[in-house]
Enzyme design. Structure first.
Site, PDB file in Angstrom:
ATOM      1  N   ASP A   6       0.995  -1.156  -0.102  1.00  0.00           N
ATOM      2  CA  ASP A   6      -0.123   0.029   0.048  1.00  0.00           C
ATOM      3  C   ASP A   6       0.621   1.257  -0.084  1.00  0.00           C
ATOM      4  OD1 ASP A   6      -2.558   1.627   0.447  1.00  0.00           O
ATOM      5  OD2 ASP A   6      -1.625   1.717   2.241  1.00  0.00           O
ATOM      6  N   SER A   7       0.104   2.407  -0.311  1.00  0.00           N
ATOM      7  CA  SER A   7       1.202   3.555  -0.110  1.00  0.00           C
ATOM      8  C   SER A   7       1.654   3.995   1.348  1.00  0.00           C
ATOM      9  CB  SER A   7       0.222   4.713  -0.684  1.00  0.00           C
ATOM     10  OG  SER A   7      -1.032   4.790   0.046  1.00  0.00           O
ATOM     11  N   GLY A  39      -2.718   8.851  -3.893  1.00  0.00           N
ATOM     12  CA  GLY A  39      -3.980   9.554  -4.287  1.00  0.00           C
ATOM     13  C   GLY A  39      -3.995  10.822  -5.063  1.00  0.00           C
ATOM     14  N   CYS A  69      -3.963  -0.837  -1.895  1.00  0.00           N
ATOM     15  CA  CYS A  69      -4.056   0.382  -1.925  1.00  0.00           C
ATOM     16  C   CYS A  69      -5.175   0.635  -3.402  1.00  0.00           C
ATOM     17  CB  CYS A  69      -2.735   0.988  -2.539  1.00  0.00           C
ATOM     18  SG  CYS A  69      -2.930   2.709  -2.755  1.00  0.00           S
ATOM     19  N   ASN A  70      -6.135   1.380  -3.126  1.00  0.00           N
ATOM     20  CA  ASN A  70      -7.227   1.454  -4.330  1.00  0.00           C
ATOM     21  C   ASN A  70      -6.532   2.272  -5.483  1.00  0.00           C
ATOM     22  OD1 ASN A  70     -10.529   0.808  -3.324  1.00  0.00           O
ATOM     23  ND2 ASN A  70      -9.028   1.083  -1.653  1.00  0.00           N
ATOM     24  N   THR A  71      -5.504   3.271  -5.162  1.00  0.00           N
ATOM     25  CA  THR A  71      -5.151   4.037  -5.976  1.00  0.00           C
ATOM     26  C   THR A  71      -4.209   3.261  -7.028  1.00  0.00           C
ATOM     27  OG1 THR A  71      -5.145   5.954  -4.631  1.00  0.00           O
ATOM     28  CG2 THR A  71      -3.930   6.140  -6.539  1.00  0.00           C
ATOM     29  N   GLU A 149      -6.094   9.556   9.324  1.00  0.00           N
ATOM     30  CA  GLU A 149      -4.856   9.408   9.707  1.00  0.00           C
ATOM     31  C   GLU A 149      -4.522  10.181  10.953  1.00  0.00           C
ATOM     32  OE1 GLU A 149      -1.565   9.399   7.268  1.00  0.00           O
ATOM     33  OE2 GLU A 149      -2.448   8.076   5.965  1.00  0.00           O
ATOM     34  N   CYS A 184     -11.387   3.445  -0.962  1.00  0.00           N
ATOM     35  CA  CYS A 184      -9.792   3.969  -0.434  1.00  0.00           C
ATOM     36  C   CYS A 184      -9.870   3.107   1.026  1.00  0.00           C
ATOM     37  CB  CYS A 184     -10.417   5.369  -0.256  1.00  0.00           C
ATOM     38  SG  CYS A 184      -8.619   6.131   0.784  1.00  0.00           S
ATOM     39  N   THR A 185      -8.663   2.733   1.181  1.00  0.00           N
ATOM     40  CA  THR A 185      -8.184   2.149   2.483  1.00  0.00           C
ATOM     41  C   THR A 185      -8.623   2.951   3.561  1.00  0.00           C
ATOM     42  OG1 THR A 185      -6.073   3.274   2.047  1.00  0.00           O
ATOM     43  CG2 THR A 185      -6.070   1.115   1.378  1.00  0.00           C
ATOM     44  N   HIS A 186      -8.643   4.126   3.537  1.00  0.00           N
ATOM     45  CA  HIS A 186      -8.849   4.909   4.765  1.00  0.00           C
ATOM     46  C   HIS A 186     -10.231   4.925   5.193  1.00  0.00           C
ATOM     47  CE1 HIS A 186      -4.633   5.844   3.878  1.00  0.00           C
ATOM     48  NE2 HIS A 186      -4.642   6.746   4.962  1.00  0.00           N
TER      49      HIS A 186
HETATM   50  N1  DGL Z   1      -3.956   3.951   0.022  1.00  0.00           N
HETATM   51  C1  DGL Z   1      -4.565   5.053  -0.901  1.00  0.00           C
HETATM   52  C2  DGL Z   1      -5.909   4.395  -1.333  1.00  0.00           C
HETATM   53  O1  DGL Z   1      -6.553   3.342  -0.974  1.00  0.00           O
HETATM   54  C3  DGL Z   1      -4.995   6.215   0.086  1.00  0.00           C
HETATM   55  C4  DGL Z   1      -3.941   6.998   0.716  1.00  0.00           C
HETATM   56  C5  DGL Z   1      -3.003   7.555  -0.648  1.00  0.00           C
HETATM   57  O2  DGL Z   1      -3.492   8.350  -1.290  1.00  0.00           O
HETATM   58  O3  DGL Z   1      -1.917   7.197  -0.648  1.00  0.00           O
HETATM   59  O4  DGL Z   1      -6.360   4.577  -2.548  1.00  0.00           O
END
Ligand code: DGL
Length: 264
Positions: A6-7, A39, A69-71, A149, A184-186
C-alpha cells in the site's frame, strides 16, 4: 507467503481482514510511507512506484500479491500482471465492484475514493463489466484520508465533512444510489460518520473485507491449524509514525521495533 503493499498504513485494514480470513498464512506488508499519498499523483508515477514495491516483495519470495491500495489497484494492476505473469495478483477494485453489484437492489451505485482512483474510472469500468446497465456516480473525497490518519473519524467534524462531500451525491433530486463503495483504504475508519449522514437504507461496501474473500478463493491456508502465521512489516519511512497511526488501521497495537525501514 502473501505480499501486501500500500502507499502507507491504509492497507493495514486489508491486512487485518486477510489475517482473520487466513490465520495460518504468513504475510509481508510493505507501506511506501516515504512517497505517500499515491492518491494525488499521476497514474504513471503510481505505476512506477507499484512496480518497485512489488519487486521488493517478489525478491522476498511471495507466492501471491495483494495490492491493498485502491489508487495503485486502479492504475497498476495490468502492469503488475504483465511484469509477473506467474504470480497471482489481486487488487481491491474488482472485489469491491462485485460486492457493490451484489449489494445494490437498484443498481444505482456511488463510489468514493482518492482523486487518482476516481479520475482513472476503474470502479465504474469494473462495475459495468458486471452489469452494463448499472448507474455509477463517483466522487473524490481527498480530505477523508488526512482525517482518518489524524484520528478524526467520528463526531461533529467528521460528520460535517461527510455531509459536505456526500449531500450532492445523495440529495441532488435524481433517484439516489442505494449502495456506496468505500473505494479507499482509509474510508472504512470513517464508516460511522458516513453512515450517520446518509439514509439508513444505503449500504456501505468495504473492499477490504471482500478482497480478503477473493484471496481465500486463490490461496490455500498452508499450515497445520495449530500454528499461527507470521507478519513482517516493511516501510520506506518513519517506523514511529507507521506504528502509531498503523495500529489504528490494523486494530492491534504496533511497536516501532516491529517495522523494518527499507529503501526502494
Ligand atoms: N491507499 C490509498 C488508497 O486506497 C489512500 C492513501 C493515498 O492516497 O496514498 O487509495
Amino acid at each position: 507467503l502473501i505480499g501486501v503493499f500500500d502507499s502507507g498504513v491504509g492497507g493495514l485494514t486489508v491486512l487485518a481482514a486477510l489475517r482473520r480470513a487466513l490465520p495460518h498464512a504468513s504475510f509481508i506488508y510493505l507501506g511506501d510511507t516515504a512517497r505517500l499519498p499515491y492518491g494525488t499523483k499521476s497514474p504513471d508515477t503510481v505505476v512506477r512506484y507499484s512496480l518497485q514495491c512489488a519487486k521488493r516483495l517478489v525478491d522476498r519470495g511471495i507466492e501471491l500479491l495483494v495490492v491493498a491500495c485502491n489508487t495503485a489497484s486502479a492504475s497498476s494492476l495490468g502492469a503488475l500482471q504483465a511484469r509477473y505473469p506467474q504470480l497471482p495478483v489481486i487488487g481491491v477494485i474488482e472485489p469491491g465492484a462485485a460486492a457493490a453489484v451484489t449489494a445494490s437492489r437498484s443498481q444505482r451505485i456511488a463510489v468514493i475514493g482518492t482523486e487518482g482512483t476516481i479520475e482513472g474510472g476503474a470502479y465504474p469500468a469494473a462495475i459495468r463489466r458486471l452489469n452494463a446497465a448499472a448507474e455509477v456516480t463517483t466522487l473524490a473525497c481527498s480530505l477523508f484520508v488526512a482525517m482518518a490518519e489524524e484520528g478524526w473519524t467520528d463526531g461533529a467534524i467528521a460528520e460535517s465533512v461527510a455531509r459536505r462531500y456526500l449531500n450532492p451525491l445523495f440529495g441532488s433530486g435524481r433517484p439516489a444510489p442505494d449502495t456506496l463503495v468505500l473505494g479507499c483504504t482509509h474510508f472504512p475508519l470513517l464508516a460511522g460518520a458516513i453512515h450517520a449522514v446518509l439514509p439508513d437504507s444505503v449500504k456501505l461496501v468495504d473492499s477490504a473485507q471482500v478482497t480478503a474473500a477473493a484471496v481465500v478463493r486463490q490461496y490455500r491456508d498452508p499450515k497445520p491449524a495449530a500454528t499461527t502465521g507470521t507478519v513482517r512489516f516493511l516501510a520506506t519511512d518513519g517506523a514511529g509514525r507507521f506504528a502509531r497511526v498503523g495500529g489504528r488501521f490494523l486494530g492491534t497495537p504496533l511497536s516501532p521495533s516491529d517495522v523494518e525501514i527499507i529503501d526502494l
